[in-house]
Design a protein around this motif. Structure first.
Motif, PDB file in Angstrom:
ATOM      1  N   ASP A  51       0.827  -1.201   0.000  1.00 46.71           N
ATOM      2  CA  ASP A  51       0.000   0.000   0.000  1.00 46.71           C
ATOM      3  C   ASP A  51       0.865   1.256   0.000  1.00 46.71           C
ATOM      4  O   ASP A  51       0.686   2.167  -0.812  1.00 46.71           O
ATOM      5  CB  ASP A  51      -0.910  -0.032   1.231  1.00 46.71           C
ATOM      6  N   GLU A  52       1.838   1.303   0.897  1.00 44.41           N
ATOM      7  CA  GLU A  52       2.638   2.522   1.024  1.00 44.41           C
ATOM      8  C   GLU A  52       3.485   2.770  -0.223  1.00 44.41           C
ATOM      9  O   GLU A  52       3.743   3.922  -0.592  1.00 44.41           O
ATOM     10  CB  GLU A  52       3.540   2.432   2.254  1.00 44.41           C
ATOM     11  N   GLN A  53       3.894   1.700  -0.921  1.00 45.24           N
ATOM     12  CA  GLN A  53       4.662   1.876  -2.149  1.00 45.24           C
ATOM     13  C   GLN A  53       3.781   2.447  -3.258  1.00 45.24           C
ATOM     14  O   GLN A  53       4.218   3.304  -4.033  1.00 45.24           O
ATOM     15  CB  GLN A  53       5.258   0.533  -2.579  1.00 45.24           C
ATOM     16  N   LEU A  54       2.550   1.961  -3.327  1.00 50.17           N
ATOM     17  CA  LEU A  54       1.621   2.487  -4.333  1.00 50.17           C
ATOM     18  C   LEU A  54       1.290   3.946  -4.060  1.00 50.17           C
ATOM     19  O   LEU A  54       1.208   4.760  -4.995  1.00 50.17           O
ATOM     20  CB  LEU A  54       0.344   1.649  -4.344  1.00 50.17           C
ATOM     21  N   VAL A  55       1.104   4.291  -2.779  1.00 54.33           N
ATOM     22  CA  VAL A  55       0.839   5.681  -2.428  1.00 54.33           C
ATOM     23  C   VAL A  55       2.036   6.553  -2.798  1.00 54.33           C
ATOM     24  O   VAL A  55       1.879   7.680  -3.289  1.00 54.33           O
ATOM     25  CB  VAL A  55       0.503   5.805  -0.927  1.00 54.33           C
ATOM     26  N   ALA A  56       3.237   6.010  -2.593  1.00 59.19           N
ATOM     27  CA  ALA A  56       4.437   6.762  -2.956  1.00 59.19           C
ATOM     28  C   ALA A  56       4.495   7.021  -4.459  1.00 59.19           C
ATOM     29  O   ALA A  56       4.898   8.099  -4.902  1.00 59.19           O
ATOM     30  CB  ALA A  56       5.686   6.009  -2.498  1.00 59.19           C
ATOM     31  N   VAL A  57       4.097   6.029  -5.263  1.00 60.97           N
ATOM     32  CA  VAL A  57       4.050   6.221  -6.716  1.00 60.97           C
ATOM     33  C   VAL A  57       3.078   7.352  -7.062  1.00 60.97           C
ATOM     34  O   VAL A  57       3.363   8.196  -7.915  1.00 60.97           O
ATOM     35  CB  VAL A  57       3.622   4.915  -7.427  1.00 60.97           C
ATOM     36  N   TRP A  58       1.947   7.391  -6.374  1.00 63.70           N
ATOM     37  CA  TRP A  58       0.968   8.443  -6.630  1.00 63.70           C
ATOM     38  C   TRP A  58       1.522   9.813  -6.249  1.00 63.70           C
ATOM     39  O   TRP A  58       1.350  10.791  -6.982  1.00 63.70           O
ATOM     40  CB  TRP A  58      -0.319   8.140  -5.873  1.00 63.70           C
ATOM     41  N   HIS A  59       2.218   9.897  -5.121  1.00 65.95           N
ATOM     42  CA  HIS A  59       2.797  11.177  -4.730  1.00 65.95           C
ATOM     43  C   HIS A  59       3.828  11.655  -5.747  1.00 65.95           C
ATOM     44  O   HIS A  59       3.954  12.858  -5.996  1.00 65.95           O
ATOM     45  CB  HIS A  59       3.444  11.059  -3.344  1.00 65.95           C
ATOM     46  N   TRP A  60       4.550  10.700  -6.346  1.00 65.69           N
ATOM     47  CA  TRP A  60       5.509  11.077  -7.388  1.00 65.69           C
ATOM     48  C   TRP A  60       4.774  11.541  -8.641  1.00 65.69           C
ATOM     49  O   TRP A  60       5.089  12.583  -9.213  1.00 65.69           O
ATOM     50  CB  TRP A  60       6.396   9.877  -7.716  1.00 65.69           C
ATOM     51  N   ALA A  61       3.766  10.769  -9.053  1.00 65.70           N
ATOM     52  CA  ALA A  61       3.125  11.023 -10.345  1.00 65.70           C
ATOM     53  C   ALA A  61       2.285  12.295 -10.342  1.00 65.70           C
ATOM     54  O   ALA A  61       2.232  13.012 -11.347  1.00 65.70           O
ATOM     55  CB  ALA A  61       2.251   9.828 -10.725  1.00 65.70           C
ATOM     56  N   LYS A  62       1.629  12.591  -9.230  1.00 66.78           N
ATOM     57  CA  LYS A  62       0.655  13.682  -9.256  1.00 66.78           C
ATOM     58  C   LYS A  62       1.294  15.061  -9.386  1.00 66.78           C
ATOM     59  O   LYS A  62       0.588  16.051  -9.585  1.00 66.78           O
ATOM     60  CB  LYS A  62      -0.231  13.633  -8.013  1.00 66.78           C
ATOM     61  N   GLN A  63       2.626  15.112  -9.318  1.00 68.29           N
ATOM     62  CA  GLN A  63       3.300  16.382  -9.522  1.00 68.29           C
ATOM     63  C   GLN A  63       3.310  16.799 -10.990  1.00 68.29           C
ATOM     64  O   GLN A  63       3.594  17.946 -11.312  1.00 68.29           O
ATOM     65  CB  GLN A  63       4.761  16.298  -9.017  1.00 68.29           C
ATOM     66  N   PHE A  64       3.004  15.836 -11.884  1.00 73.14           N
ATOM     67  CA  PHE A  64       3.084  16.093 -13.315  1.00 73.14           C
ATOM     68  C   PHE A  64       1.695  16.317 -13.894  1.00 73.14           C
ATOM     69  O   PHE A  64       0.721  15.716 -13.446  1.00 73.14           O
ATOM     70  CB  PHE A  64       3.751  14.916 -14.030  1.00 73.14           C
ATOM     71  N   PRO A  65       1.594  17.159 -14.917  1.00 75.62           N
ATOM     72  CA  PRO A  65       0.284  17.378 -15.562  1.00 75.62           C
ATOM     73  C   PRO A  65       0.001  16.311 -16.608  1.00 75.62           C
ATOM     74  O   PRO A  65       0.900  15.601 -17.061  1.00 75.62           O
ATOM     75  CB  PRO A  65       0.469  18.756 -16.224  1.00 75.62           C
ATOM     76  N   ASN A  66      -1.264  16.191 -16.986  1.00 72.32           N
ATOM     77  CA  ASN A  66      -1.687  15.369 -18.123  1.00 72.32           C
ATOM     78  C   ASN A  66      -1.170  13.931 -18.022  1.00 72.32           C
ATOM     79  O   ASN A  66      -0.555  13.401 -18.946  1.00 72.32           O
ATOM     80  CB  ASN A  66      -1.207  15.995 -19.442  1.00 72.32           C
ATOM     81  N   LEU A  67      -1.419  13.296 -16.892  1.00 74.49           N
ATOM     82  CA  LEU A  67      -0.972  11.923 -16.695  1.00 74.49           C
ATOM     83  C   LEU A  67      -1.736  10.980 -17.630  1.00 74.49           C
ATOM     84  O   LEU A  67      -2.913  11.200 -17.912  1.00 74.49           O
ATOM     85  CB  LEU A  67      -1.183  11.504 -15.245  1.00 74.49           C
ATOM     86  N   PRO A  68      -1.101   9.898 -18.113  1.00 73.72           N
ATOM     87  CA  PRO A  68      -1.778   8.978 -19.038  1.00 73.72           C
ATOM     88  C   PRO A  68      -2.930   8.262 -18.346  1.00 73.72           C
ATOM     89  O   PRO A  68      -2.777   7.735 -17.238  1.00 73.72           O
ATOM     90  CB  PRO A  68      -0.670   8.001 -19.443  1.00 73.72           C
ATOM     91  N   VAL A  69      -4.067   8.212 -19.005  1.00 73.86           N
ATOM     92  CA  VAL A  69      -5.262   7.615 -18.402  1.00 73.86           C
ATOM     93  C   VAL A  69      -5.049   6.134 -18.123  1.00 73.86           C
ATOM     94  O   VAL A  69      -5.455   5.618 -17.082  1.00 73.86           O
ATOM     95  CB  VAL A  69      -6.478   7.829 -19.325  1.00 73.86           C
TER      96      VAL A  69
END
Length: 778
Positions: free
Chosen positions: A181-199
């Motif tokens: 769980d915590e690794q997946l949340v970490a991926v989200w924290h990394w990704a959400k800094q970028f715009p227009n993420l791939p659906v």
């Protein structure tokens, strides 16, 4: 939903500043930083407040990476603060706030970055509090820092603005590597800094978060898909489901209704809407949704059991109709070999038997559900309806007891207090077996050409990559299997005439399918079929007949991965360099606990000879490539041609002297079967016949020959996944197989593999349905 996290790195206690005076960092943290951030809706954490096992360095780096914002107080020349600040800016594009006492002399390395300065008497510094509060507002724009800028310029970190494809590959790889769980949340924290993420990546990440039951974050992930996914009903549907699971029923209904507006004939959306309003006590409305869904998917167990339960809940004083529906469910499940080993069918059978008063059988099927891997979330869903039925007057005491047991047992891997022994969970692996997709045409050019591949983008069908994407996602979600624990096997006849332009179509198909699923190229196993040989080239040069196939596989895998997978192919792909022997076209791929060996059954295939053959030379090379078999490991052989004959219809006009002989089998099948058994193979996957078949076969040989002499081979033949009706006999359906390895080793007498056939009839508008399901023991 979880509050955003502010992680603070700073010195502790009283520490000297540059002018020699002491500064109370603890007081600044507790009296200014923490209350201001908490008032802005943040969870605030400092390393000394973490109370969990592990080294301080690991704990700090985990928080530094995953935090929404990291604040660093650089007032004092503290080595730990600067080290952790550097780590943050190197590994995460997330926001960083720098603060310092006003008289601090900032070093050159950070002087160019924005620093919020505060008074020595911070308790009265209202200007700092205001500026700090403003800085805490999370913005959608990417956050820049000099380390990330430099890494992107060097090409070490992906820049989504400059190289979208590289960024998407990195996103997919991070999702695949995350297990907890915590690794997946970490991926989200990394990704959400970028715009227009791939659906597609957001859907994959949300699905993984839902798998670990972090529905709030999963819903937040899919929210980032808008506005690009405003017209994508799947995103709205999944987000609505996650919001409902997160108890946000209003938000869930908005999303689900939008999904239904975009696709009014989706039974899954209708079922989710029924489940949502059912939990709100709106039973007539729920029954209407379920009945509409049932008209679209009348065989769905999920919809049938929800509908049966709702019929009773709608009118518990007159349960006769509902009881009749449960009798039908019980009969269908108890007499169907297709549903053996399906934990959801076990849960439905448990509920049906409970409602019908057979409490012993209800408990027995509940035990089966846990043994077959029922996930806690599914167990809770089943228990919820059982409880609701009990509260409506259907065997209240027994219903409550069964519901409580199911939840507890699934959570504890079967240790639910019944005394039954349930095997501990092992890593499971999914194989999506497809074959004979046949991209290409026959019969001339232009209007004369006949399409041999079925799934075209037109008014009545869509391309195969999208069909299989939806099917594979459904299976992954239902089985609770991580994407990295799945493998796609394509057992030959990728094209129809072996031409390079046809292989380009296969390349596009596989690349899109992998990208949509978040799978890497090494998760695909490919072997050649007879139609993948260029018969025209074979007329003039037998050595070059595999050129187009090998060129395609090298292009798909990439040069480095290709030579890892095909260790015996030394051809440099130049015209004058010598080609590999057919018996050297052997692939070797390790996928978790499974070793896949791709064999070339087209050794003698050319414009004149059309039959399968492996040969002792190729089998000897396989033996040298493989380490000595350990006895319980899983080895899977993949080839195109079938080892064993199929039942064939006999002609009524057949004369007595005529015999029925299938000339397209592997001609040396006996020796191949014997050697594969000796080498410790458990499964053989093949295609070619355009009809599915599942068999077990065992070769007895002298005891000194091998430790595997008495172990059977499981031979699974895939029908044609993609060929058009021109090549299908007797109204045969298109087909693929889902093979689930239930254990990470083969153990005699224990459930080992489950094979499910998925079939689509030839009629326009047909959908993929289950054509059979079998459980095979080790």
């Amino acid at each position: 939903m979880k509050r955003p996290l502010l992680f603070v790195i700073m010195p502790f206690g009283l520490r000297p500043l540059a002018d020699g005076t002491n500064h109370d960092f603890d007081a600044f943290y507790t009296e200014t930083l923490r209350p201001t951030a908490e008032a802005a809706g943040f969870q605030v954490l400092r390393i000394d407040e973490i109370i969990e096992a592990g080294t301080i360095t690991n704990q700090a780096i985990k928080q530094i990476y995953a935090a929404d914002i990291v604040l660093a107080d650089v007032s004092s020349p503290n080595s730990n603060v600067y080290y952790e600040l550097g780590v943050r800016q190197a590994i995460s594009p997330g926001a960083t706030i720098l603060v310092a006492e006003k008289k601090t002399v900032l070093p050159f390395d950070i002087a160019s970055q924005r620093v919020l300065l505060y008074d020595r008497d911070f308790r009265t510094d209202t200007t700092f509090v205001k500026r700090f509060g403003d800085a805490l507002i999370l913005r959608n724009n990417p956050v820049r820092n000099p380390v990330q800028d430099a890494l992107q310029e060097l090409g070490v970190a992906p820049d989504p603005q400059q190289d979208r494809a590289a960024f998407e590959r990195e996103f997919t790889a991070k999702i695949s590597r995350a297990k907890r769980d915590e690794q997946l949340v970490a991926v989200w924290h990394w990704a959400k800094q970028f715009p227009n993420l791939p659906v597609s990546g957001l859907l994959a990440l949300a699905n993984e978060l839902a798998r670990v039951e972090d529905y709030g974050i999963a819903a937040a992930v899919l929210e980032a898909a808008y506005p690009a996914a405003d017209e994508d009903y799947e995103v709205h549907r999944q987000r609505g489901f996650y919001l409902r699971k997160f108890q946000d029923f209003d938000g869930g209904l908005r999303e689900l209704n939008r999904a239904l507006e975009l696709n009014p004939h989706d039974p899954q959306t209708l079922g989710m809407l029924g489940g949502t309003v059912k939990r709100l006590g709106r039973y007539p409305e729920a029954l209407d949704y379920y009945e509409r869904a049932m008209r679209l998917a009348p065989k769905s167990l999920y919809l049938r059991v929800a509908h049966a339960g709702m019929v009773i809940l709608r009118n518990p004083e007159h349960p006769e109709q509902g009881l009749e529906l449960y009798r039908g469910l019980r009969s269908d499940i108890e007499t169907s070999e297709f549903l053996v080993g399906d934990y959801w069918a076990d849960l439905v059978a448990a509920e049906a038997n409970l409602v019908l008063g057979d409490f012993e059988r209800a408990r027995s099927r509940a035990v089966d559900a846990v043994k077959n891997g029922a996930r806690p979330a599914d167990a809770r869903s089943a228990a919820e309806q059982i409880r609701m039925l009990g509260q409506s007057g259907i065997h209240p005491d027994e219903a409550e007891s069964l519901a409580e047991w199911v939840v507890r047992a699934s959570r504890n891997d079967g240790r639910g207090g019944t005394g039954s022994t349930v095997p501990s969970r092992q890593r499971q692996h999914l194989i999506f077996h497809i074959s004979d997709v046949h991209f290409g045409t026959m019969g001339g050019d232009g209007a004369q050409a006949r399409q041999m591949h079925k799934f075209l983008d037109d008014e009545n069908s869509r391309r195969l990559s999208l069909e299989l994407r939806d099917e594979f996602r459904r299976v992954l979600t239902h089985e609770g299997c991580a994407v990295e624990d799945a493998t796609i096997v394509l057992s030959g006849d990728l094209v129809y005439t072996g031409k390079a332009e046809e292989f380009d179509l296969v390349q596009n198909f596989l690349v899109e399918l992998c990208n949509e699923l978040g799978m890497t190229r090494d998760q695909v196993v490919i072997v050649p079929g007879n139609h993948d040989i260029d018969w025209d080239v074979a007329r003039t040069s037998l050595t070059q007949r595999f050129d187009n196939y090998l060129t395609f596989t090298r292009q798909f895998y990439g040069k480095e991965l290709f030579h890892q997978i095909f260790p015996l192919v030394e051809w440099d792909f130049s015209v004058l360099h010598s080609r590999p022997e057919p018996s050297e076209i052997i692939s070797l791929q390790q996928r978790g606990p499974v070793t896949f060996v791709g064999l070339n059954s087209c050794v003698f295939e050319d414009h004149q000879h059309h039959y399968g053959y492996i040969g002792l030379k190729q089998l000897g090379r396989v033996a040298k490539l493989l380490p000595e078999a350990a006895g319980d490991e899983i080895r899977v052989a993949v080839m195109h041609h079938h080892l064993l004959p199929y039942p064939e219809p006999l002609s009524p006009a057949r004369r007595a002297a005529e015999v029925m002989l299938d000339m397209s089998t592997v001609r040396d099948a006996g020796i191949v079967e014997q050697r594969l058994s000796r080498l410790g193979f458990s499964l053989v996957l093949h295609g070619h016949k355009h009809k599915p078949q599942l068999r077990e076969t065992s070769v007895r040989q002298r005891p000194e020959g091998s430790a595997f002499a008495a172990r059977s081979l499981i031979v699974s033949g895939c029908g044609s996944t993609g060929v058009s009706e021109h090549e299908l006999e007797h109204n045969q359906s298109n087909h693929f197989a889902v093979i689930k390895l239930l254990r990470d080793r083969r153990e005699r007498g224990a459930d080992f593999v489950r094979v499910e056939w998925r079939e689509m009839a030839l009629q326009i508008g047909a959908e993929w349905v289950s054509g059979g399901r079998w459980m095979i023991k080790g």
